[in-house]
Design a protein around this motif. Structure first.
Motif, PDB file in Angstrom:
ATOM      1  N   ARG A  92       9.635   2.335   2.465  1.00  0.00           N
ATOM      2  CA  ARG A  92       9.625   2.766   3.873  1.00  0.00           C
ATOM      3  C   ARG A  92       8.762   4.022   4.006  1.00  0.00           C
ATOM      4  N   PRO A  93       7.767   4.010   4.907  1.00  0.00           N
ATOM      5  CA  PRO A  93       6.964   5.227   5.111  1.00  0.00           C
ATOM      6  C   PRO A  93       7.820   6.342   5.695  1.00  0.00           C
ATOM      7  N   SER A  94       7.415   7.586   5.472  1.00  0.00           N
ATOM      8  CA  SER A  94       8.263   8.702   5.904  1.00  0.00           C
ATOM      9  C   SER A  94       8.146   8.963   7.399  1.00  0.00           C
ATOM     10  N   LYS A  95       7.054   8.575   8.018  1.00  0.00           N
ATOM     11  CA  LYS A  95       6.909   8.872   9.444  1.00  0.00           C
ATOM     12  C   LYS A  95       5.978   7.879  10.135  1.00  0.00           C
ATOM     13  N   ILE A  96       6.388   7.478  11.354  1.00  0.00           N
ATOM     14  CA  ILE A  96       5.481   6.703  12.219  1.00  0.00           C
ATOM     15  C   ILE A  96       4.930   7.670  13.260  1.00  0.00           C
ATOM     16  N   ILE A  97       3.636   7.734  13.341  1.00  0.00           N
ATOM     17  CA  ILE A  97       2.968   8.664  14.250  1.00  0.00           C
ATOM     18  C   ILE A  97       2.150   7.828  15.240  1.00  0.00           C
ATOM     19  N   TYR A  98       2.358   8.083  16.534  1.00  0.00           N
ATOM     20  CA  TYR A  98       1.710   7.254  17.552  1.00  0.00           C
ATOM     21  C   TYR A  98       0.453   7.929  18.082  1.00  0.00           C
ATOM     22  N   TYR A  99      -0.595   7.126  18.226  1.00  0.00           N
ATOM     23  CA  TYR A  99      -1.859   7.624  18.801  1.00  0.00           C
ATOM     24  C   TYR A  99      -2.045   7.029  20.191  1.00  0.00           C
ATOM     25  N   HIS A 146       0.799  -1.236   0.000  1.00  0.00           N
ATOM     26  CA  HIS A 146       0.000   0.000   0.000  1.00  0.00           C
ATOM     27  C   HIS A 146       0.829   1.283   0.000  1.00  0.00           C
ATOM     28  N   LYS A 147       2.130   1.173   0.288  1.00  0.00           N
ATOM     29  CA  LYS A 147       3.051   2.324   0.242  1.00  0.00           C
ATOM     30  C   LYS A 147       2.501   3.593   0.897  1.00  0.00           C
ATOM     31  N   PRO A 148       2.081   3.509   2.153  1.00  0.00           N
ATOM     32  CA  PRO A 148       1.535   4.715   2.802  1.00  0.00           C
ATOM     33  C   PRO A 148       2.635   5.735   3.089  1.00  0.00           C
ATOM     34  N   LYS A 149       2.329   7.014   2.864  1.00  0.00           N
ATOM     35  CA  LYS A 149       3.304   8.072   3.171  1.00  0.00           C
ATOM     36  C   LYS A 149       3.545   8.135   4.675  1.00  0.00           C
ATOM     37  N   ILE A 150       2.464   8.088   5.445  1.00  0.00           N
ATOM     38  CA  ILE A 150       2.607   8.082   6.905  1.00  0.00           C
ATOM     39  C   ILE A 150       1.855   6.890   7.487  1.00  0.00           C
ATOM     40  N   VAL A 151       2.315   6.472   8.669  1.00  0.00           N
ATOM     41  CA  VAL A 151       1.727   5.314   9.341  1.00  0.00           C
ATOM     42  C   VAL A 151       1.351   5.716  10.772  1.00  0.00           C
ATOM     43  N   PHE A 152       0.168   5.339  11.188  1.00  0.00           N
ATOM     44  CA  PHE A 152      -0.246   5.531  12.579  1.00  0.00           C
ATOM     45  C   PHE A 152      -0.125   4.194  13.315  1.00  0.00           C
ATOM     46  N   ALA A 153       0.400   4.267  14.542  1.00  0.00           N
ATOM     47  CA  ALA A 153       0.553   3.058  15.359  1.00  0.00           C
ATOM     48  C   ALA A 153       0.199   3.405  16.798  1.00  0.00           C
ATOM     49  N   PRO A 154      -0.186   2.395  17.594  1.00  0.00           N
ATOM     50  CA  PRO A 154      -0.500   2.688  18.997  1.00  0.00           C
ATOM     51  C   PRO A 154       0.750   3.119  19.767  1.00  0.00           C
ATOM     52  N   TYR A 155       0.557   3.951  20.776  1.00  0.00           N
ATOM     53  CA  TYR A 155       1.636   4.381  21.678  1.00  0.00           C
ATOM     54  C   TYR A 155       2.259   3.139  22.319  1.00  0.00           C
ATOM     55  N   TRP A 156       3.574   3.171  22.498  1.00  0.00           N
ATOM     56  CA  TRP A 156       4.304   1.963  22.924  1.00  0.00           C
ATOM     57  C   TRP A 156       4.216   1.648  24.409  1.00  0.00           C
ATOM     58  N   VAL A 157       3.571   2.522  25.179  1.00  0.00           N
ATOM     59  CA  VAL A 157       3.334   2.207  26.599  1.00  0.00           C
ATOM     60  C   VAL A 157       1.845   2.025  26.786  1.00  0.00           C
ATOM     61  N   ASP A 158       1.414   0.863  27.191  1.00  0.00           N
ATOM     62  CA  ASP A 158      -0.021   0.643  27.328  1.00  0.00           C
ATOM     63  C   ASP A 158      -0.333  -0.447  28.329  1.00  0.00           C
ATOM     64  N   ARG A 159      -1.592  -0.488  28.693  1.00  0.00           N
ATOM     65  CA  ARG A 159      -2.071  -1.490  29.637  1.00  0.00           C
ATOM     66  C   ARG A 159      -2.152  -2.868  28.959  1.00  0.00           C
ATOM     67  N   HIS A 160      -2.592  -2.865  27.702  1.00  0.00           N
ATOM     68  CA  HIS A 160      -2.776  -4.141  26.990  1.00  0.00           C
ATOM     69  C   HIS A 160      -1.462  -4.518  26.284  1.00  0.00           C
ATOM     70  N   PRO A 161      -0.906  -5.673  26.611  1.00  0.00           N
ATOM     71  CA  PRO A 161       0.359  -6.057  25.972  1.00  0.00           C
ATOM     72  C   PRO A 161       0.286  -6.092  24.442  1.00  0.00           C
ATOM     73  N   ASP A 162      -0.862  -6.439  23.880  1.00  0.00           N
ATOM     74  CA  ASP A 162      -0.996  -6.442  22.410  1.00  0.00           C
ATOM     75  C   ASP A 162      -0.729  -5.057  21.825  1.00  0.00           C
TER      76      ASP A 162
END
Ligand SMILES: [Zn+2]
Length: 245
Positions: free
Chosen positions: A139-146, A95-111
């Protein structure tokens, strides 16, 4: 066609809750967006994987996503493994996305934590030519955490005032997960999402972050790297200004 933005979640509903307003806004601006969840929700306390898949499709339609996909990583067992990295790399290269959103790396749920690490590592590896998946490296240009459960000090906040109602409709598409009036057992199964006040909490958080940028509703994001600004006057110009009522 390539995507402009692709949001990854560990489970169906993570993306809608964390950056649904931003996805609605982006599609309204003419960007092509996608949602990919790593698991099929078979461990969910409520509903079933089949119901979750149907709700996921409905939610993606409401968000205006042009691509939505569920991978087959076991729910509750999202782990940073080579096999899982290859699955994400294939998605990114397809899909070659320019930007990617991912969950914040500190969380209650291990998944959620594992999904965050997995997406970040895969996004880097996806750019390496010698990792062969049958598609060219990308490679996407940026990983953005929500945000998911835990909060962070945001790098930036997106004004989602106009998109908030549709975001909430996308969240409500997961009707099997939510409290319904008259449902005797609602919230008593230990799920946070099943409590009657859950949707209020989502809205309160959106108002809280909106207030920080002078908007009615906002979604907070975090990036690891410093942000390059070419023209601070233009960047922090008149449209950036706001007044406290
Ligand atoms: Zn989740």
């Amino acid at each position: 066609m390539d995507l402009d933005a692709l949001a990854f979640g560990a489970h169906a509903d993570d993306v809608e809750l964390g950056c649904g307003g931003t996805l609605v806004k982006l599609s309204g601006l003419g960007h092509r967006t996608g949602v990919v969840v790593l698991t099929q929700g078979e461990m969910a306390t409520r509903g079933s994987a089949e119901i979750r898949a149907r709700e996921f499709t409905n939610a993606a339609t409401i968000l205006g996503s042009t691509v939505h996909q569920m991978l087959d990583i076991p729910d509750g067992r999202v782990e940073v493994t080579w096999e899982n990295k290859l699955k994400i790399i294939s998605v990114l290269r397809a899909h070659k996305p320019k930007i990617v959103f991912a969950p914040y790396w500190v969380d209650r749920h291990p998944d959620h934590e594992e999904a965050s690490h997995l997406v970040r590592q895969a996004a880097y590896l996806s750019g390496l030519r010698k990792i062969e998946t049958g598609e060219p490296p990308f490679r996407p240009s940026k990983i953005i955490y929500y945000q998911t459960r835990f909060e962070f000090t945001p790098t930036f906040i997106v004004d989602v005032s106009e998109a908030h109602e549709r975001k909430m409709n996308a969240v409500r598409a997961y009707e099997s997960q939510f409290h319904r009036p008259g449902q005797a057992e609602a919230g008593s199964d230990g799920t946070l999402i099943g409590r009657p006040e859950f949707l209020d909490t989502i809205e309160t958080r959106a108002r809280h972050y909106g207030a920080q940028i002078g908007a009615k509703f906002g979604e907070p994001f975090l990036v690891r790297e410093a942000i390059r600004v070419e023209d601070p006057v233009g960047f922090f110009g008149p449209e950036y200004l706001w007044t406290i009522p």
